[in-house]
Motif scaffolding. Structure first.
Motif, PDB file in Angstrom:
ATOM      1  N   PRO A  24      -0.565 -27.096  17.401  1.00  0.00           N
ATOM      2  CA  PRO A  24       0.287 -26.053  16.828  1.00  0.00           C
ATOM      3  C   PRO A  24       0.335 -26.120  15.302  1.00  0.00           C
ATOM      4  CG  PRO A  24       1.637 -27.795  17.744  1.00  0.00           C
ATOM      5  CD  PRO A  24       0.212 -28.117  18.080  1.00  0.00           C
ATOM      6  N   PHE A  25       0.408 -24.966  14.684  1.00  0.00           N
ATOM      7  CA  PHE A  25       0.545 -24.836  13.244  1.00  0.00           C
ATOM      8  C   PHE A  25       1.632 -23.816  12.971  1.00  0.00           C
ATOM      9  CE2 PHE A  25      -3.866 -26.136  13.744  1.00  0.00           C
ATOM     10  CZ  PHE A  25      -3.982 -27.124  12.785  1.00  0.00           C
ATOM     11  N   ASN A  26       2.266 -23.949  11.821  1.00  0.00           N
ATOM     12  CA  ASN A  26       3.190 -22.926  11.347  1.00  0.00           C
ATOM     13  C   ASN A  26       2.366 -21.910  10.571  1.00  0.00           C
ATOM     14  OD1 ASN A  26       5.726 -23.953  12.280  1.00  0.00           O
ATOM     15  ND2 ASN A  26       5.513 -25.584  10.779  1.00  0.00           N
ATOM     16  N   TRP A  27       2.422 -20.670  10.995  1.00  0.00           N
ATOM     17  CA  TRP A  27       1.629 -19.593  10.402  1.00  0.00           C
ATOM     18  C   TRP A  27       2.535 -18.617   9.657  1.00  0.00           C
ATOM     19  CZ3 TRP A  27      -3.697 -18.973  11.243  1.00  0.00           C
ATOM     20  CH2 TRP A  27      -4.269 -19.794  12.220  1.00  0.00           C
ATOM     21  N   THR A  28       1.994 -18.019   8.619  1.00  0.00           N
ATOM     22  CA  THR A  28       2.598 -16.854   7.991  1.00  0.00           C
ATOM     23  C   THR A  28       1.629 -15.711   8.255  1.00  0.00           C
ATOM     24  OG1 THR A  28       3.616 -18.195   6.261  1.00  0.00           O
ATOM     25  CG2 THR A  28       3.452 -15.824   5.862  1.00  0.00           C
ATOM     26  N   VAL A  29       2.135 -14.635   8.854  1.00  0.00           N
ATOM     27  CA  VAL A  29       1.292 -13.502   9.257  1.00  0.00           C
ATOM     28  C   VAL A  29       1.705 -12.270   8.450  1.00  0.00           C
ATOM     29  CG1 VAL A  29       0.561 -12.054  11.201  1.00  0.00           C
ATOM     30  CG2 VAL A  29       1.111 -14.478  11.575  1.00  0.00           C
ATOM     31  N   VAL A  30       0.702 -11.577   7.907  1.00  0.00           N
ATOM     32  CA  VAL A  30       0.950 -10.346   7.150  1.00  0.00           C
ATOM     33  C   VAL A  30       0.338  -9.190   7.928  1.00  0.00           C
ATOM     34  CG1 VAL A  30       0.603  -9.136   4.968  1.00  0.00           C
ATOM     35  CG2 VAL A  30       0.846 -11.632   4.984  1.00  0.00           C
ATOM     36  N   ARG A  31       1.163  -8.175   8.210  1.00  0.00           N
ATOM     37  CA  ARG A  31       0.685  -7.002   8.970  1.00  0.00           C
ATOM     38  C   ARG A  31       0.833  -5.736   8.135  1.00  0.00           C
ATOM     39  NH1 ARG A  31       3.058 -10.278  12.836  1.00  0.00           N
ATOM     40  NH2 ARG A  31       1.670 -10.849  14.527  1.00  0.00           N
ATOM     41  N   VAL A  32      -0.044  -4.792   8.404  1.00  0.00           N
ATOM     42  CA  VAL A  32      -0.030  -3.501   7.721  1.00  0.00           C
ATOM     43  C   VAL A  32       0.054  -2.406   8.786  1.00  0.00           C
ATOM     44  CG1 VAL A  32      -2.571  -3.412   7.616  1.00  0.00           C
ATOM     45  CG2 VAL A  32      -1.228  -2.041   6.027  1.00  0.00           C
ATOM     46  N   PRO A  33       0.906  -1.396   8.587  1.00  0.00           N
ATOM     47  CA  PRO A  33       0.992  -0.319   9.573  1.00  0.00           C
ATOM     48  C   PRO A  33      -0.238   0.579   9.505  1.00  0.00           C
ATOM     49  CG  PRO A  33       2.419   0.156   7.713  1.00  0.00           C
ATOM     50  CD  PRO A  33       1.843  -1.204   7.477  1.00  0.00           C
ATOM     51  N   SER A  34      -0.609   1.133  10.638  1.00  0.00           N
ATOM     52  CA  SER A  34      -1.707   2.091  10.696  1.00  0.00           C
ATOM     53  C   SER A  34      -1.099   3.490  10.591  1.00  0.00           C
ATOM     54  CB  SER A  34      -2.466   1.952  12.014  1.00  0.00           C
ATOM     55  OG  SER A  34      -3.453   2.946  12.108  1.00  0.00           O
TER      56      SER A  34
ATOM     57  N   GLU B 151      -7.277   9.626   5.378  1.00  0.00           N
ATOM     58  CA  GLU B 151      -8.457   8.839   5.066  1.00  0.00           C
ATOM     59  C   GLU B 151      -8.414   8.489   3.589  1.00  0.00           C
ATOM     60  OE1 GLU B 151     -11.427  11.669   6.883  1.00  0.00           O
ATOM     61  OE2 GLU B 151     -12.156   9.759   7.657  1.00  0.00           O
ATOM     62  N   GLY B 152      -9.118   7.445   3.218  1.00  0.00           N
ATOM     63  CA  GLY B 152      -9.182   7.054   1.820  1.00  0.00           C
ATOM     64  C   GLY B 152      -8.961   5.562   1.653  1.00  0.00           C
ATOM     65  N   THR B 153      -8.770   5.171   0.412  1.00  0.00           N
ATOM     66  CA  THR B 153      -8.560   3.759   0.132  1.00  0.00           C
ATOM     67  C   THR B 153      -7.182   3.546  -0.476  1.00  0.00           C
ATOM     68  OG1 THR B 153      -9.596   3.942  -2.048  1.00  0.00           O
ATOM     69  CG2 THR B 153     -11.014   3.290  -0.206  1.00  0.00           C
TER      70      THR B 153
ATOM     71  N   PRO C  71       0.839  -1.195   0.000  1.00  0.00           N
ATOM     72  CA  PRO C  71       0.000   0.000   0.000  1.00  0.00           C
ATOM     73  C   PRO C  71       0.881   1.256   0.000  1.00  0.00           C
ATOM     74  CG  PRO C  71      -0.029  -1.044   2.156  1.00  0.00           C
ATOM     75  CD  PRO C  71       0.745  -1.945   1.249  1.00  0.00           C
ATOM     76  N   ALA C  72       0.333   2.357  -0.464  1.00  0.00           N
ATOM     77  CA  ALA C  72       1.093   3.608  -0.526  1.00  0.00           C
ATOM     78  C   ALA C  72       1.436   4.139   0.865  1.00  0.00           C
ATOM     79  CB  ALA C  72       0.298   4.657  -1.306  1.00  0.00           C
ATOM     80  N   PHE C  73       0.601   3.819   1.882  1.00  0.00           N
ATOM     81  CA  PHE C  73       0.801   4.360   3.233  1.00  0.00           C
ATOM     82  C   PHE C  73       1.867   3.630   4.042  1.00  0.00           C
ATOM     83  CE2 PHE C  73      -3.512   6.204   2.669  1.00  0.00           C
ATOM     84  CZ  PHE C  73      -3.173   7.518   2.940  1.00  0.00           C
ATOM     85  N   GLY C  74       2.410   2.539   3.542  1.00  0.00           N
ATOM     86  CA  GLY C  74       3.440   1.834   4.303  1.00  0.00           C
ATOM     87  C   GLY C  74       3.642   0.429   3.795  1.00  0.00           C
TER      88      GLY C  74
END
Length: 153
Positions: free
Chosen positions: A97-107, A112-114, A68-71
């Protein structure tokens, strides 16, 4: 729309969703609501691969095709217990237990916007799913929407 379904895991819940066929796998369109000013990253999605015998398998490989453009999105792996449908085919795996892949986005601090992010998840079988995610940033979210809510669009 094909008759195939993909196992999508968001916030530890298993959901079967119909998907559209794509030359490079399937494509799911999602929308993520994100309140600005939260000053911390929000989980965009979490992925795991499951087997009916509950054997531990590698986490799906996830790559970011468009940030995303914001981060920038961050992708990490972790081992954690998972929740499964107690009446589903993976009921015996609940809490294992499972092996997870986690994707995070900064706030972002403000705005405002998309925005848009595209991620690609590949399971050990080689099956690929692309996630086209519209990110909606707002100071105040609409009624019924919470920061970090990921929904189909």
């Amino acid at each position: 729309m094909s008759g195939r379904h993909v196992l999508s895991v968001a916030f530890g819940l298993v959901v079967l969703a119909p998907v559209a066929a794509h030359a490079d796998g399937d494509v799911l369109e999602k929308r993520l609501w994100l309140k600005t000013g939260a000053a911390k990253a929000v989980t965009l999605d979490s992925f795991r691969e499951m087997r009916e015998d509950c054997a531990l398998v590698p986490a799906p490989q996830v790559t970011v095709q468009q940030h995303p453009a914001f981060g920038k999105l961050t992708v990490s792996t972790t081992k954690a217990a998972g929740k499964t449908d107690p009446n589903g085919p993976y009921a015996a795996c609940n809490g294992k237990p499972f092996n997870w892949t986690v994707v995070r986005v900064p706030s972002p601090a403000k705005g405002e916007g998309t925005d848009k992010a595209v991620i690609r998840a590949q399971e050990s079988s080689g099956e690929i799913t692309t996630y086209d995610v519209e990110i909606v940033y707002a100071k105040t979210l609409p009624a019924g929407k919470t920061s970090g809510l990921l929904e189909d669009r």
